[in-house]
Design a protein around this motif. Structure first.
Motif, PDB file in Angstrom:
ATOM      1  N   LEU A   1      14.878 -31.098 -79.529  1.00  0.00           N
ATOM      2  CA  LEU A   1      16.045 -31.441 -80.324  1.00  0.00           C
ATOM      3  C   LEU A   1      17.119 -31.904 -79.349  1.00  0.00           C
ATOM      4  CD1 LEU A   1      17.456 -29.843 -83.400  1.00  0.00           C
ATOM      5  CD2 LEU A   1      19.005 -30.065 -81.484  1.00  0.00           C
ATOM      6  N   VAL A   2      17.766 -33.030 -79.650  1.00  0.00           N
ATOM      7  CA  VAL A   2      18.765 -33.589 -78.742  1.00  0.00           C
ATOM      8  C   VAL A   2      20.142 -33.528 -79.392  1.00  0.00           C
ATOM      9  CG1 VAL A   2      19.461 -35.615 -77.436  1.00  0.00           C
ATOM     10  CG2 VAL A   2      17.049 -35.126 -77.723  1.00  0.00           C
ATOM     11  N   LEU A   3      21.108 -33.065 -78.604  1.00  0.00           N
ATOM     12  CA  LEU A   3      22.510 -33.083 -79.024  1.00  0.00           C
ATOM     13  C   LEU A   3      23.067 -34.446 -78.642  1.00  0.00           C
ATOM     14  CD1 LEU A   3      23.492 -29.600 -77.582  1.00  0.00           C
ATOM     15  CD2 LEU A   3      22.760 -30.113 -79.920  1.00  0.00           C
ATOM     16  N   ILE A   4      23.515 -35.208 -79.637  1.00  0.00           N
ATOM     17  CA  ILE A   4      23.989 -36.570 -79.379  1.00  0.00           C
ATOM     18  C   ILE A   4      25.511 -36.638 -79.519  1.00  0.00           C
ATOM     19  CG2 ILE A   4      21.821 -37.721 -79.928  1.00  0.00           C
ATOM     20  CD1 ILE A   4      22.842 -38.212 -82.753  1.00  0.00           C
ATOM     21  N   GLY A   5      26.096 -37.641 -78.880  1.00  0.00           N
ATOM     22  CA  GLY A   5      27.543 -37.790 -78.865  1.00  0.00           C
ATOM     23  C   GLY A   5      28.134 -38.120 -80.223  1.00  0.00           C
ATOM     24  N   ARG A   6      27.393 -38.860 -81.013  1.00  0.00           N
ATOM     25  CA  ARG A   6      27.870 -39.241 -82.345  1.00  0.00           C
ATOM     26  C   ARG A   6      26.658 -39.584 -83.195  1.00  0.00           C
ATOM     27  NH1 ARG A   6      29.120 -45.227 -81.839  1.00  0.00           N
ATOM     28  NH2 ARG A   6      27.751 -45.708 -80.121  1.00  0.00           N
ATOM     29  N   ALA A   7      26.819 -39.473 -84.497  1.00  0.00           N
ATOM     30  CA  ALA A   7      25.702 -39.702 -85.420  1.00  0.00           C
ATOM     31  C   ALA A   7      25.085 -41.090 -85.232  1.00  0.00           C
ATOM     32  CB  ALA A   7      26.160 -39.507 -86.856  1.00  0.00           C
ATOM     33  N   ASP A   8      25.902 -42.083 -84.839  1.00  0.00           N
ATOM     34  CA  ASP A   8      25.392 -43.446 -84.642  1.00  0.00           C
ATOM     35  C   ASP A   8      24.384 -43.535 -83.496  1.00  0.00           C
ATOM     36  OD1 ASP A   8      26.951 -44.285 -86.721  1.00  0.00           O
ATOM     37  OD2 ASP A   8      28.472 -45.250 -85.476  1.00  0.00           O
ATOM     38  N   ASP A   9      24.303 -42.502 -82.661  1.00  0.00           N
ATOM     39  CA  ASP A   9      23.353 -42.502 -81.541  1.00  0.00           C
ATOM     40  C   ASP A   9      21.957 -42.010 -81.949  1.00  0.00           C
ATOM     41  OD1 ASP A   9      25.309 -43.449 -79.842  1.00  0.00           O
ATOM     42  OD2 ASP A   9      25.872 -41.462 -79.112  1.00  0.00           O
TER      43      ASP A   9
ATOM     44  N   TRP B   1      19.543 -43.477 -83.251  1.00  0.00           N
ATOM     45  CA  TRP B   1      18.479 -44.425 -82.869  1.00  0.00           C
ATOM     46  C   TRP B   1      18.002 -44.152 -81.443  1.00  0.00           C
ATOM     47  CZ3 TRP B   1      18.683 -47.872 -78.827  1.00  0.00           C
ATOM     48  CH2 TRP B   1      19.942 -48.070 -78.242  1.00  0.00           C
ATOM     49  N   LEU B   2      18.920 -43.717 -80.561  1.00  0.00           N
ATOM     50  CA  LEU B   2      18.515 -43.380 -79.190  1.00  0.00           C
ATOM     51  C   LEU B   2      17.589 -42.166 -79.185  1.00  0.00           C
ATOM     52  CD1 LEU B   2      21.885 -43.847 -77.301  1.00  0.00           C
ATOM     53  CD2 LEU B   2      19.758 -45.070 -76.848  1.00  0.00           C
ATOM     54  N   ALA B   3      17.886 -41.206 -80.030  1.00  0.00           N
ATOM     55  CA  ALA B   3      17.033 -40.025 -80.119  1.00  0.00           C
ATOM     56  C   ALA B   3      15.650 -40.406 -80.643  1.00  0.00           C
ATOM     57  CB  ALA B   3      17.683 -38.971 -81.001  1.00  0.00           C
ATOM     58  N   LYS B   4      15.611 -41.350 -81.576  1.00  0.00           N
ATOM     59  CA  LYS B   4      14.318 -41.829 -82.080  1.00  0.00           C
ATOM     60  C   LYS B   4      13.527 -42.477 -80.942  1.00  0.00           C
ATOM     61  CE  LYS B   4      12.447 -44.379 -85.992  1.00  0.00           C
ATOM     62  NZ  LYS B   4      11.899 -43.270 -86.756  1.00  0.00           N
ATOM     63  N   TRP B   5      14.213 -43.290 -80.131  1.00  0.00           N
ATOM     64  CA  TRP B   5      13.582 -43.906 -78.956  1.00  0.00           C
ATOM     65  C   TRP B   5      13.039 -42.837 -78.011  1.00  0.00           C
ATOM     66  CZ3 TRP B   5      15.596 -43.017 -74.025  1.00  0.00           C
ATOM     67  CH2 TRP B   5      14.950 -43.707 -72.981  1.00  0.00           C
ATOM     68  N   SER B   6      13.768 -41.749 -77.856  1.00  0.00           N
ATOM     69  CA  SER B   6      13.366 -40.696 -76.917  1.00  0.00           C
ATOM     70  C   SER B   6      12.204 -39.855 -77.451  1.00  0.00           C
ATOM     71  CB  SER B   6      14.550 -39.775 -76.611  1.00  0.00           C
ATOM     72  OG  SER B   6      14.812 -38.903 -77.701  1.00  0.00           O
ATOM     73  N   ARG B   7      11.874 -40.046 -78.731  1.00  0.00           N
ATOM     74  CA  ARG B   7      10.805 -39.319 -79.425  1.00  0.00           C
ATOM     75  C   ARG B   7      11.152 -37.858 -79.695  1.00  0.00           C
ATOM     76  NH1 ARG B   7       5.930 -40.663 -75.835  1.00  0.00           N
ATOM     77  NH2 ARG B   7       4.860 -39.171 -77.163  1.00  0.00           N
ATOM     78  N   ALA B   8      12.448 -37.537 -79.678  1.00  0.00           N
ATOM     79  CA  ALA B   8      12.892 -36.186 -80.044  1.00  0.00           C
ATOM     80  C   ALA B   8      12.615 -35.963 -81.528  1.00  0.00           C
ATOM     81  CB  ALA B   8      14.380 -36.021 -79.749  1.00  0.00           C
ATOM     82  N   GLU B   9      12.240 -34.741 -81.867  1.00  0.00           N
ATOM     83  CA  GLU B   9      11.934 -34.418 -83.259  1.00  0.00           C
ATOM     84  C   GLU B   9      13.185 -34.186 -84.100  1.00  0.00           C
ATOM     85  OE1 GLU B   9       8.141 -33.585 -81.123  1.00  0.00           O
ATOM     86  OE2 GLU B   9      10.238 -33.248 -80.669  1.00  0.00           O
ATOM     87  N   GLY B  10      14.318 -33.942 -83.445  1.00  0.00           N
ATOM     88  CA  GLY B  10      15.538 -33.686 -84.198  1.00  0.00           C
ATOM     89  C   GLY B  10      16.780 -34.025 -83.398  1.00  0.00           C
ATOM     90  N   THR B  11      17.882 -34.211 -84.120  1.00  0.00           N
ATOM     91  CA  THR B  11      19.170 -34.483 -83.481  1.00  0.00           C
ATOM     92  C   THR B  11      20.272 -33.730 -84.209  1.00  0.00           C
ATOM     93  OG1 THR B  11      19.670 -36.397 -84.874  1.00  0.00           O
ATOM     94  CG2 THR B  11      18.540 -36.836 -82.804  1.00  0.00           C
ATOM     95  N   VAL B  12      21.310 -33.416 -83.463  1.00  0.00           N
ATOM     96  CA  VAL B  12      22.545 -32.866 -84.016  1.00  0.00           C
ATOM     97  C   VAL B  12      23.673 -33.485 -83.205  1.00  0.00           C
ATOM     98  CG1 VAL B  12      23.941 -30.790 -84.360  1.00  0.00           C
ATOM     99  CG2 VAL B  12      21.483 -30.689 -84.747  1.00  0.00           C
ATOM    100  N   ALA B  13      24.703 -33.979 -83.897  1.00  0.00           N
ATOM    101  CA  ALA B  13      25.827 -34.618 -83.209  1.00  0.00           C
ATOM    102  C   ALA B  13      26.843 -33.578 -82.740  1.00  0.00           C
ATOM    103  CB  ALA B  13      26.493 -35.633 -84.130  1.00  0.00           C
ATOM    104  N   HIS B  14      27.464 -33.870 -81.604  1.00  0.00           N
ATOM    105  CA  HIS B  14      28.614 -33.085 -81.137  1.00  0.00           C
ATOM    106  C   HIS B  14      29.777 -33.373 -82.082  1.00  0.00           C
ATOM    107  CE1 HIS B  14      27.349 -31.545 -77.187  1.00  0.00           C
ATOM    108  NE2 HIS B  14      26.693 -32.683 -77.009  1.00  0.00           N
ATOM    109  N   PRO B  15      30.738 -32.496 -82.302  1.00  0.00           N
ATOM    110  CA  PRO B  15      30.746 -31.115 -81.835  1.00  0.00           C
ATOM    111  C   PRO B  15      29.702 -30.290 -82.587  1.00  0.00           C
ATOM    112  CG  PRO B  15      32.621 -31.495 -83.280  1.00  0.00           C
ATOM    113  CD  PRO B  15      31.932 -32.817 -83.099  1.00  0.00           C
ATOM    114  N   ILE B  16      29.266 -29.228 -81.953  1.00  0.00           N
ATOM    115  CA  ILE B  16      28.183 -28.412 -82.500  1.00  0.00           C
ATOM    116  C   ILE B  16      28.664 -27.665 -83.744  1.00  0.00           C
ATOM    117  CG2 ILE B  16      26.684 -26.430 -82.048  1.00  0.00           C
ATOM    118  CD1 ILE B  16      26.707 -27.458 -79.084  1.00  0.00           C
TER     119      ILE B  16
END
Length: 131
Positions: A87-95, A97-112
């Protein structure tokens, strides 16, 4: 079911690691075992622990420097045959697509947000169990 799940939490920022651990707590969902956390502050140590095995979930901070969690996630998915969920913590929800590229199974945007983080972690772990 295992006695506990080993969760690696990576960020170069100790406060971010603490926020993740406090947001999830020791037992975030009744269907899951307790969490046992491993805090990691550098990219090479993440790779070392993941290569060694025994990690059930990796939560990686995409905003970490100098090594971001998105790049580490991609490397882990490319190099570890049976890589645990990431699971990757991303800077903003618009990122996302980068998590999809990284093949992470999940994302959550900062702030936590504790609720969103817990929902994402439980979802990723449920999908892992169903696979």
């Amino acid at each position: 079911m295992a006695d506990s799940l080993r969760v690696l939490v990576y960020s170069n920022d100790a406060d971010t690691r603490r926020q993740v651990i406090l947001a999830l707590g020791k037992h975030p969902h009744p269907e899951l075992p307790e969490f046992d956390y491993l805090e990691v502050a550098t990219g090479p140590v993440v790779i070392e622990h993941m290569d060694a095995g025994g990690i059930d979930l990796a939560i990686l901070d995409g905003e970490s420097a100098p090594t971001g969690g998105l790049g580490i996630a991609k490397q882990l998915k490319d190099e570890i045959e049976h890589c645990p969920p990431v699971l990757v913590l991303i800077g903003r929800a618009d990122d996302a697509w980068l998590a999809k590229w990284s093949r992470a199974e999940g994302t959550v945007a900062h702030p936590i947000d504790p609720i969103r983080l817990t929902e994402a972690v439980v979802g990723v772990l449920r999908n892992r169990s169903a696979a």
